[in-house]
Design an enzyme around this catalytic site. Structure first.
Site, mmCIF file in Angstrom:
data_model
loop_
_atom_site.group_PDB
_atom_site.id
_atom_site.type_symbol
_atom_site.label_atom_id
_atom_site.label_comp_id
_atom_site.label_asym_id
_atom_site.label_seq_id
_atom_site.Cartn_x
_atom_site.Cartn_y
_atom_site.Cartn_z
ATOM 1 N N THR A 99 48.271 40.033 74.675
ATOM 2 C CA THR A 99 48.215 41.409 75.172
ATOM 3 C C THR A 99 48.711 42.342 74.073
ATOM 4 O O THR A 99 49.605 41.976 73.305
ATOM 5 C CB THR A 99 49.069 41.507 76.449
ATOM 6 O OG1 THR A 99 48.498 40.620 77.421
ATOM 7 C CG2 THR A 99 49.110 42.906 77.012
ATOM 8 N N PHE A 134 57.909 45.311 75.667
ATOM 9 C CA PHE A 134 56.572 45.903 75.516
ATOM 10 C C PHE A 134 55.847 45.962 76.871
ATOM 11 O O PHE A 134 55.610 47.053 77.417
ATOM 12 C CB PHE A 134 55.811 45.091 74.453
ATOM 13 C CG PHE A 134 54.326 45.200 74.516
ATOM 14 C CD1 PHE A 134 53.700 46.444 74.528
ATOM 15 C CD2 PHE A 134 53.534 44.061 74.555
ATOM 16 C CE1 PHE A 134 52.318 46.546 74.587
ATOM 17 C CE2 PHE A 134 52.155 44.149 74.610
ATOM 18 C CZ PHE A 134 51.544 45.399 74.634
ATOM 19 N N ASN A 174 67.699 31.214 87.818
ATOM 20 C CA ASN A 174 68.489 32.336 88.350
ATOM 21 C C ASN A 174 67.630 33.303 89.159
ATOM 22 O O ASN A 174 68.049 33.780 90.226
ATOM 23 C CB ASN A 174 69.201 33.067 87.206
ATOM 24 C CG ASN A 174 70.325 32.231 86.622
ATOM 25 O OD1 ASN A 174 70.970 31.455 87.339
ATOM 26 N ND2 ASN A 174 70.567 32.354 85.325
ATOM 27 N N LYS A 177 65.280 33.364 96.489
ATOM 28 C CA LYS A 177 65.497 32.480 97.652
ATOM 29 C C LYS A 177 66.522 33.113 98.602
ATOM 30 O O LYS A 177 66.318 33.175 99.813
ATOM 31 C CB LYS A 177 65.993 31.120 97.154
ATOM 32 C CG LYS A 177 66.225 30.107 98.235
ATOM 33 C CD LYS A 177 66.569 28.767 97.623
ATOM 34 C CE LYS A 177 67.272 27.902 98.628
ATOM 35 N NZ LYS A 177 68.587 27.443 98.190
ATOM 36 N N LYS A 227 66.514 28.408 77.038
ATOM 37 C CA LYS A 227 67.459 28.775 78.107
ATOM 38 C C LYS A 227 66.948 29.973 78.903
ATOM 39 O O LYS A 227 67.059 30.011 80.129
ATOM 40 C CB LYS A 227 68.802 29.187 77.494
ATOM 41 C CG LYS A 227 69.754 28.058 77.174
ATOM 42 C CD LYS A 227 70.999 28.738 76.650
ATOM 43 C CE LYS A 227 72.189 27.889 76.530
ATOM 44 N NZ LYS A 227 73.296 28.619 75.892
ATOM 45 N N THR A 228 66.403 30.953 78.197
ATOM 46 C CA THR A 228 65.917 32.150 78.892
ATOM 47 C C THR A 228 64.815 31.780 79.871
ATOM 48 O O THR A 228 64.814 32.226 81.019
ATOM 49 C CB THR A 228 65.420 33.202 77.874
ATOM 50 O OG1 THR A 228 66.538 33.652 77.126
ATOM 51 C CG2 THR A 228 64.765 34.391 78.558
ATOM 52 N N THR A 281 64.651 41.778 72.291
ATOM 53 C CA THR A 281 63.450 42.351 71.645
ATOM 54 C C THR A 281 63.004 43.631 72.335
ATOM 55 O O THR A 281 62.012 44.237 71.933
ATOM 56 C CB THR A 281 62.277 41.343 71.657
ATOM 57 O OG1 THR A 281 62.118 40.853 73.002
ATOM 58 C CG2 THR A 281 62.519 40.191 70.723
ATOM 59 N N TYR A 284 59.220 27.784 73.261
ATOM 60 C CA TYR A 284 58.529 28.767 74.097
ATOM 61 C C TYR A 284 57.566 28.067 75.061
ATOM 62 O O TYR A 284 57.635 28.261 76.276
ATOM 63 C CB TYR A 284 57.777 29.732 73.186
ATOM 64 C CG TYR A 284 57.069 30.878 73.878
ATOM 65 C CD1 TYR A 284 57.784 31.916 74.458
ATOM 66 C CD2 TYR A 284 55.675 30.936 73.910
ATOM 67 C CE1 TYR A 284 57.128 32.984 75.072
ATOM 68 C CE2 TYR A 284 55.019 32.004 74.517
ATOM 69 C CZ TYR A 284 55.751 33.026 75.087
ATOM 70 O OH TYR A 284 55.091 34.076 75.685
ATOM 71 N N ASP A 332 67.562 43.855 81.287
ATOM 72 C CA ASP A 332 67.177 43.441 79.934
ATOM 73 C C ASP A 332 68.432 43.243 79.096
ATOM 74 O O ASP A 332 69.423 43.948 79.282
ATOM 75 C CB ASP A 332 66.286 44.539 79.308
ATOM 76 C CG ASP A 332 65.371 43.989 78.229
ATOM 77 O OD1 ASP A 332 65.893 43.547 77.195
ATOM 78 O OD2 ASP A 332 64.146 44.005 78.427
HETATM 79 P P1 NAD Z 1 58.896 41.548 74.619
HETATM 80 O O1 NAD Z 1 59.644 40.724 73.646
HETATM 81 O O2 NAD Z 1 58.530 42.945 74.235
HETATM 82 O O3 NAD Z 1 59.655 41.625 76.002
HETATM 83 C C1 NAD Z 1 60.541 40.652 76.458
HETATM 84 C C2 NAD Z 1 61.771 41.376 76.994
HETATM 85 O O4 NAD Z 1 62.675 40.396 77.519
HETATM 86 C C3 NAD Z 1 62.519 42.158 75.930
HETATM 87 O O5 NAD Z 1 62.805 43.444 76.406
HETATM 88 C C4 NAD Z 1 63.789 41.335 75.709
HETATM 89 O O6 NAD Z 1 64.871 42.103 75.265
HETATM 90 C C5 NAD Z 1 63.990 40.731 77.073
HETATM 91 N N1 NAD Z 1 64.772 39.493 77.080
HETATM 92 C C6 NAD Z 1 64.638 38.422 76.262
HETATM 93 N N2 NAD Z 1 65.530 37.476 76.585
HETATM 94 C C7 NAD Z 1 66.244 37.962 77.637
HETATM 95 C C8 NAD Z 1 67.310 37.442 78.420
HETATM 96 N N3 NAD Z 1 67.840 36.235 78.186
HETATM 97 N N4 NAD Z 1 67.812 38.218 79.416
HETATM 98 C C9 NAD Z 1 67.299 39.458 79.652
HETATM 99 N N5 NAD Z 1 66.289 39.990 78.944
HETATM 100 C C10 NAD Z 1 65.765 39.240 77.953
HETATM 101 O O7 NAD Z 1 57.584 40.719 74.995
HETATM 102 P P2 NAD Z 1 56.331 41.108 75.883
HETATM 103 O O8 NAD Z 1 55.143 40.961 75.032
HETATM 104 O O9 NAD Z 1 56.560 42.362 76.609
HETATM 105 O O10 NAD Z 1 56.320 39.884 76.910
HETATM 106 C C11 NAD Z 1 56.808 39.999 78.231
HETATM 107 C C12 NAD Z 1 56.576 38.681 78.970
HETATM 108 O O11 NAD Z 1 55.189 38.377 79.003
HETATM 109 C C13 NAD Z 1 57.271 37.493 78.316
HETATM 110 O O12 NAD Z 1 57.795 36.662 79.323
HETATM 111 C C14 NAD Z 1 56.156 36.786 77.594
HETATM 112 O O13 NAD Z 1 56.396 35.419 77.470
HETATM 113 C C15 NAD Z 1 54.970 37.084 78.480
HETATM 114 N N6 NAD Z 1 53.716 37.036 77.714
HETATM 115 C C16 NAD Z 1 53.403 38.027 76.825
HETATM 116 C C17 NAD Z 1 52.229 37.924 76.083
HETATM 117 C C18 NAD Z 1 51.810 38.993 75.097
HETATM 118 O O14 NAD Z 1 50.784 38.842 74.450
HETATM 119 N N7 NAD Z 1 52.522 40.088 74.954
HETATM 120 C C19 NAD Z 1 51.397 36.819 76.229
HETATM 121 C C20 NAD Z 1 51.785 35.812 77.116
HETATM 122 C C21 NAD Z 1 52.937 35.943 77.860
#
Ligand code: NAD
Ligand code: UDP
Length: 319
Positions: free
Chosen positions: A174, A12, A98, A104, A90-91, A36, A144, A32
């Site tokens: 967001t 997103f 990574n 670095k 893990k992610t 999700t 998380y 990616d």
């Molecule tokens: P999202 O789930 O739409 O996007 C996360 C993306 O990461 C997805 O495209 C998913 O396929 C990819 N992903 C997940 N695990 C992965 C892995 N191991 N390797 C490669 N890709 C991987 O969520 P989002 O709302 O777009 O959030 C993006 C980031 O912002 C996240 O790190 C989230 O924690 C952070 N965040 C979002 C919000 C919010 O309200 N949307 C709030 C706080 C923090």
């Protein structure tokens, strides 16, 4: 022009970030694993010669050549991050190691997408970056929250130990177009329910609060964070300080969609934070950033997005 890696770029927020970086003339490498994220989110970008998409799981090392990193890869909604909690941790943790290892080797800046969840169920309100939080380390949200907290630790240790330009931003709730209709987050849930004419599921009595930032504002904050000088480490809160109860949000969505929906009160999930609002003084001071799009204004294009993806029967179809 820089070549910028966006992990989670098909998600997103990531897809909006990729789009904005391309519009500013940069090259973008989107990484990616599509857990999700969706290819449809980045499909319009594929014809741009400055855009490249790579399927890769960031829990494994990545060897590429780039000038900067945004590390956004991580499922963000409770439904998705609790689906495989071990993979979520893990992610965050191995993914951070990574990406920091890559930064670095290349001597490049990296920005970590952290979260307001590091404050847990906060006992300070609004939340300032100096607050250490109130997180249950063994609850269902811990994979998380603690994963993101550990990623922050890593960013600051790489900074101290290796003199790197590693930065942390803490993103608050967001919303906007391209949220998944089935990820259980409150704004997408309420809009989809309203468009289907179904009851709006408010958890608890709806008095818990959140502060909602429109995705365009958030992306601007992320880009400014990367552009900040190396001595700016964060953590910096990025969010919209407008605070609404979940019941107020339900009423707004009902009014804006014109839905006949009633409110259906359900039990409050465990460890659900009661209040959340960012103090954004630091973002204003260090990045000259503050959000410009109030909730009512941002809800409209979000509702339009979900409306366009509904078929004649009013059902939301998969993207
Ligand atoms: P999202 O789930 O739409 O996007 C996360 C993306 O990461 C997805 O495209 C998913 O396929 C990819 N992903 C997940 N695990 C992965 C892995 N191991 N390797 C490669 N890709 C991987 O969520 P989002 O709302 O777009 O959030 C993006 C980031 O912002 C996240 O790190 C989230 O924690 C952070 N965040 C979002 C919000 C919010 O309200 N949307 C709030 C706080 C923090
Ligand atoms: N929520 C709700 N109904 C829903 C989905 C969520 O009342 O259908 C509530 C949830 O309990 C929480 C708030 O809305 O208090 C925000 O939930 P979300 O999952 O969007 O984000 P987070 O809890 O991570 O802030």
């Amino acid at each position: 022009m820089k070549r910028i890696l966006v992990t989670g770029g098909a998600g997103f927020i990531g897809s909006h970030l990729c789009e904005r970086l391309l519009a500013r003339g940069h090259e973008v490498l989107c990484v990616d694993n599509y857990f999700t994220g969706r290819r449809q989110n980045i499909a319009p970008l594929l014809s741009n010669p400055r855009f490249e998409a790579m399927r890769h799981d960031i829990t494994f090392p990545l060897y590429v050549e780039v000038d900067a990193i945004f590390n956004l890869a991580c499922p963000a909604s409770p439904v998705h991050y609790q689906f495989d909690p071990v993979q979520t941790t893990k992610t965050s943790v191995m993914g951070a190691i990574n990406m920091l290892g890559l930064a670095k080797r290349l001597k490049i800046p990296a920005v970590q997408a952290s979260t307001s969840e590091v404050y847990g169920d906060p006992q300070e309100h609004p939340q300032r970056e100096s607050y250490w939080g109130n997180v249950n380390p063994i609850g269902p949200r811990a994979c998380y929250d603690e994963g993101k907290r550990c990623a922050e630790t890593l960013f600051f240790d790489y900074r101290r130990q290796h003199g790197m330009d590693a930065k942390v931003v803490r993103i608050f709730n967001t919303y906007g177009p391209r949220m998944l209709e089935n990820d259980g987050r409150v704004i997408s849930n309420f809009i989809v329910q309203a468009l289907r004419g179904e009851p709006i599921t408010v958890f608890g009595d709806g008095s818990q609060t959140r502060s909602f930032c429109y995705v365009d504002d958030l992306v601007e904050g992320l880009i400014r964070a990367l552009g900040a000088p190396p001595d700016v480490s964060g953590p910096i809160n990025l969010g919209n300080p407008g605070e609404f109860s979940i019941k107020e949000l339900a009423e707004k969505v009902i009014a804006l969609t014109g839905a006949p929906s009633a409110i259906d009160y359900r039990p409050l999930p465990q460890d659900d934070p009661k209040r959340r609002r960012p103090d954004i003084a630091l973002a204003q001071e260090l990045l000259g950033w503050s959000p410009t799009i109030p909730l009512d204004k941002g809800l409209k294009p979000t509702i339009d997005y979900f409306r366009k993806n509904a078929n004649g029967a009013g059902r939301i179809v998969a993207q």
